[in-house]
Design an enzyme around this catalytic site. Structure first.
Site, PDB file in Angstrom:
ATOM      1  N   ILE A  11     -14.705  -6.304  -5.351  1.00 16.07           N
ATOM      2  CA  ILE A  11     -14.103  -7.613  -5.663  1.00 16.07           C
ATOM      3  C   ILE A  11     -15.154  -8.722  -5.769  1.00 16.07           C
ATOM      4  O   ILE A  11     -14.937  -9.719  -6.439  1.00 16.07           O
ATOM      5  CB  ILE A  11     -13.007  -7.955  -4.613  1.00 16.07           C
ATOM      6  CG1 ILE A  11     -12.020  -8.983  -5.173  1.00 16.07           C
ATOM      7  CG2 ILE A  11     -13.615  -8.424  -3.304  1.00 16.07           C
ATOM      8  CD1 ILE A  11     -10.754  -9.134  -4.339  1.00 16.07           C
ATOM      9  N   GLY A  32     -15.885  -4.504   6.225  1.00 18.54           N
ATOM     10  CA  GLY A  32     -15.029  -4.315   5.056  1.00 18.54           C
ATOM     11  C   GLY A  32     -15.276  -5.337   3.960  1.00 18.54           C
ATOM     12  O   GLY A  32     -16.403  -5.763   3.699  1.00 18.54           O
ATOM     13  N   ASP A  34     -14.408  -8.412   3.842  1.00 16.56           N
ATOM     14  CA  ASP A  34     -14.834  -9.688   4.426  1.00 16.56           C
ATOM     15  C   ASP A  34     -16.361  -9.736   4.515  1.00 16.56           C
ATOM     16  O   ASP A  34     -17.008 -10.706   4.094  1.00 16.56           O
ATOM     17  CB  ASP A  34     -14.189  -9.797   5.818  1.00 16.56           C
ATOM     18  CG  ASP A  34     -14.240 -11.189   6.408  1.00 16.56           C
ATOM     19  OD1 ASP A  34     -14.578 -12.136   5.677  1.00 16.56           O
ATOM     20  OD2 ASP A  34     -13.931 -11.325   7.615  1.00 16.56           O
ATOM     21  N   SER A 121      -5.214  -5.632   4.805  1.00 18.39           N
ATOM     22  CA  SER A 121      -4.796  -4.867   6.005  1.00 18.39           C
ATOM     23  C   SER A 121      -4.932  -3.349   5.886  1.00 18.39           C
ATOM     24  O   SER A 121      -4.628  -2.642   6.853  1.00 18.39           O
ATOM     25  CB  SER A 121      -3.350  -5.191   6.428  1.00 18.39           C
ATOM     26  OG  SER A 121      -3.282  -6.415   7.116  1.00 18.39           O
ATOM     27  N   THR A 122      -5.382  -2.841   4.739  1.00 15.10           N
ATOM     28  CA  THR A 122      -5.360  -1.374   4.576  1.00 15.10           C
ATOM     29  C   THR A 122      -6.652  -0.688   5.021  1.00 15.10           C
ATOM     30  O   THR A 122      -6.801   0.517   4.852  1.00 15.10           O
ATOM     31  CB  THR A 122      -5.075  -0.978   3.114  1.00 15.10           C
ATOM     32  OG1 THR A 122      -6.157  -1.412   2.277  1.00 15.10           O
ATOM     33  CG2 THR A 122      -3.777  -1.575   2.617  1.00 15.10           C
ATOM     34  N   GLY A 123      -7.575  -1.464   5.594  1.00 14.83           N
ATOM     35  CA  GLY A 123      -8.807  -0.878   6.109  1.00 14.83           C
ATOM     36  C   GLY A 123      -8.776  -0.880   7.631  1.00 14.83           C
ATOM     37  O   GLY A 123      -7.975  -0.174   8.260  1.00 14.83           O
ATOM     38  N   TYR A 125      -7.513  -2.845   9.681  1.00  8.11           N
ATOM     39  CA  TYR A 125      -6.241  -3.224  10.299  1.00  8.11           C
ATOM     40  C   TYR A 125      -5.162  -2.133  10.195  1.00  8.11           C
ATOM     41  O   TYR A 125      -4.063  -2.295  10.733  1.00  8.11           O
ATOM     42  CB  TYR A 125      -5.734  -4.554   9.736  1.00  8.11           C
ATOM     43  CG  TYR A 125      -6.433  -5.781  10.317  1.00  8.11           C
ATOM     44  CD1 TYR A 125      -7.428  -5.661  11.291  1.00  8.11           C
ATOM     45  CD2 TYR A 125      -6.097  -7.064   9.917  1.00  8.11           C
ATOM     46  CE1 TYR A 125      -8.068  -6.770  11.826  1.00  8.11           C
ATOM     47  CE2 TYR A 125      -6.728  -8.193  10.466  1.00  8.11           C
ATOM     48  CZ  TYR A 125      -7.715  -8.027  11.413  1.00  8.11           C
ATOM     49  OH  TYR A 125      -8.331  -9.134  11.952  1.00  8.11           O
TER      50      TYR A 125
HETATM   51  N1  AR6 Z   1     -14.151  -4.950  -2.743  1.00  5.66           N
HETATM   52  C1  AR6 Z   1     -12.806  -4.698  -2.732  1.00  5.66           C
HETATM   53  N2  AR6 Z   1     -12.178  -4.088  -1.705  1.00  5.66           N
HETATM   54  C2  AR6 Z   1     -12.946  -3.715  -0.638  1.00  5.66           C
HETATM   55  C3  AR6 Z   1     -14.342  -3.955  -0.574  1.00  5.66           C
HETATM   56  C4  AR6 Z   1     -14.937  -4.597  -1.690  1.00  5.66           C
HETATM   57  N3  AR6 Z   1     -16.255  -4.883  -1.723  1.00  5.66           N
HETATM   58  N4  AR6 Z   1     -14.797  -3.459   0.613  1.00  5.66           N
HETATM   59  C5  AR6 Z   1     -13.731  -2.930   1.256  1.00  5.66           C
HETATM   60  N5  AR6 Z   1     -12.615  -3.080   0.501  1.00  5.66           N
HETATM   61  P1  AR6 Z   1     -10.729  -4.271   5.334  1.00  5.66           P
HETATM   62  P2  AR6 Z   1      -8.368  -5.332   6.747  1.00  5.66           P
HETATM   63  C6  AR6 Z   1     -11.213  -2.668   0.764  1.00  5.66           C
HETATM   64  O1  AR6 Z   1     -11.070  -3.391   6.465  1.00  5.66           O
HETATM   65  O2  AR6 Z   1      -7.819  -3.961   6.887  1.00  5.66           O
HETATM   66  C7  AR6 Z   1     -12.788  -7.123   8.608  1.00  5.66           C
HETATM   67  O3  AR6 Z   1     -13.770  -6.782   9.542  1.00  5.66           O
HETATM   68  C8  AR6 Z   1     -10.992  -1.529   1.731  1.00  5.66           C
HETATM   69  O4  AR6 Z   1     -11.187  -0.264   1.076  1.00  5.66           O
HETATM   70  O5  AR6 Z   1     -11.823  -5.008   4.653  1.00  5.66           O
HETATM   71  O6  AR6 Z   1      -7.462  -6.440   6.303  1.00  5.66           O
HETATM   72  C9  AR6 Z   1     -12.219  -8.506   8.822  1.00  5.66           C
HETATM   73  O7  AR6 Z   1     -13.176  -9.398   9.353  1.00  5.66           O
HETATM   74  C10 AR6 Z   1      -9.537  -1.744   2.124  1.00  5.66           C
HETATM   75  O8  AR6 Z   1      -8.661  -1.115   1.192  1.00  5.66           O
HETATM   76  O9  AR6 Z   1      -9.645  -5.431   5.774  1.00  5.66           O
HETATM   77  C11 AR6 Z   1     -11.104  -8.264   9.788  1.00  5.66           C
HETATM   78  O10 AR6 Z   1     -11.551  -8.226  11.113  1.00  5.66           O
HETATM   79  C12 AR6 Z   1      -9.345  -3.264   1.968  1.00  5.66           C
HETATM   80  O11 AR6 Z   1     -10.550  -3.749   1.357  1.00  5.66           O
HETATM   81  C13 AR6 Z   1     -10.595  -6.898   9.394  1.00  5.66           C
HETATM   82  O12 AR6 Z   1     -11.704  -6.231   8.773  1.00  5.66           O
HETATM   83  C14 AR6 Z   1      -9.126  -3.978   3.278  1.00  5.66           C
HETATM   84  O13 AR6 Z   1      -9.926  -3.402   4.287  1.00  5.66           O
HETATM   85  C15 AR6 Z   1      -9.486  -6.993   8.392  1.00  5.66           C
HETATM   86  O14 AR6 Z   1      -8.986  -5.706   8.159  1.00  5.66           O
END
Ligand code: AR6
Length: 174
Positions: A11, A32, A34, A121-123, A125
């Site tokens: 993204i 992730g 973020d 939330s799919t990572g 969380y």
């Molecule tokens: N581009 C697009 N999607 C991505 C990327 C990217 N570069 N990297 C990961 N994803 P997560 P959450 C996807 O864990 O579950 C953080 O530490 C990934 O495959 O990033 O909402 C925050 O600070 C997954 O499908 O977010 C919070 O503490 C999606 O992004 C916590 O994680 C979300 O995964 C939030 O957890």
């Protein structure tokens, strides 16, 4: 008619008006997507996030969102939303739906026309991916008629599992 598209990729590379970050309530960055967004955007984004007032609920409670500039990213703005940590309770779905709804409303209020969502939330969380995708697609489809300024919505999947799920939920127009 709003253009809706599923993308497999990073993204942080997108040239859209707004990308949606799956943040935590402290807005201080993390892993992730973020972490990827903060790394690519640089310190300016972090500093802007830290200017939101902190509270016992953090800088942004689950289900809500805040908008910032985008530092070194190619987009105009980052909308940071905080998804629920999956618990299996009915409130999870409401909070996740609120994330998508509030991001669309916030984008509209800022005059933004294109928005790219990460799979909130799919990572870390732990939200089950199919359930989360259904909520994402249903909420966007429900809200989009009320935010006509938005002409393009992208669902950005980083993993094959989410991509396959979203492609099934949003087949290309024939
Ligand atoms: N581009 C697009 N999607 C991505 C990327 C990217 N570069 N990297 C990961 N994803 P997560 P959450 C996807 O864990 O579950 C953080 O530490 C990934 O495959 O990033 O909402 C925050 O600070 C997954 O499908 O977010 C919070 O503490 C999606 O992004 C916590 O994680 C979300 O995964 C939030 O957890």
């Amino acid at each position: 008619m709003t253009h809706t598209e599923v993308i497999l990729g990073d993204i942080t590379k997108l040239k859209v008006d707004a990308i949606v970050n799956a943040a935590n309530s402290g807005l201080a960055g993390g892993g992730g997507v973020d972490g990827a967004i903060h790394r690519a955007a640089g310190k300016e984004l972090y500093d802007e996030c830290m200017r939101f007032p902190d509270s016992p609920m953090g800088r942004c409670p689950a289900g809500e969102c805040v908008i910032t500039g985008a530092g070194r990213l190619h987009c105009k703005n980052v909308i940071h939303t905080v998804g629920p940590i999956y618990s299996g309770k009915p409130s999870d779905a409401l909070l996740l739906s609120n994330c998508y709804r509030n991001c669309l409303i916030t984008a509209t209020k800022s005059g933004l026309k294109s928005i790219a969502f990460s799979c909130i939330s799919t990572g870390v969380y732990g939200y089950p991916k199919l359930e989360a995708a259904r909520i994402a697609v249903d909420t966007v489809q429900e809200v989009i008629p009320r935010v006509p300024i938005i002409n393009s919505v992208f669902f950005v999947c980083f993993d094959d599992e989410n991509y396959t799920i979203y492609k099934k939920l949003l087949p290309p127009p024939v």
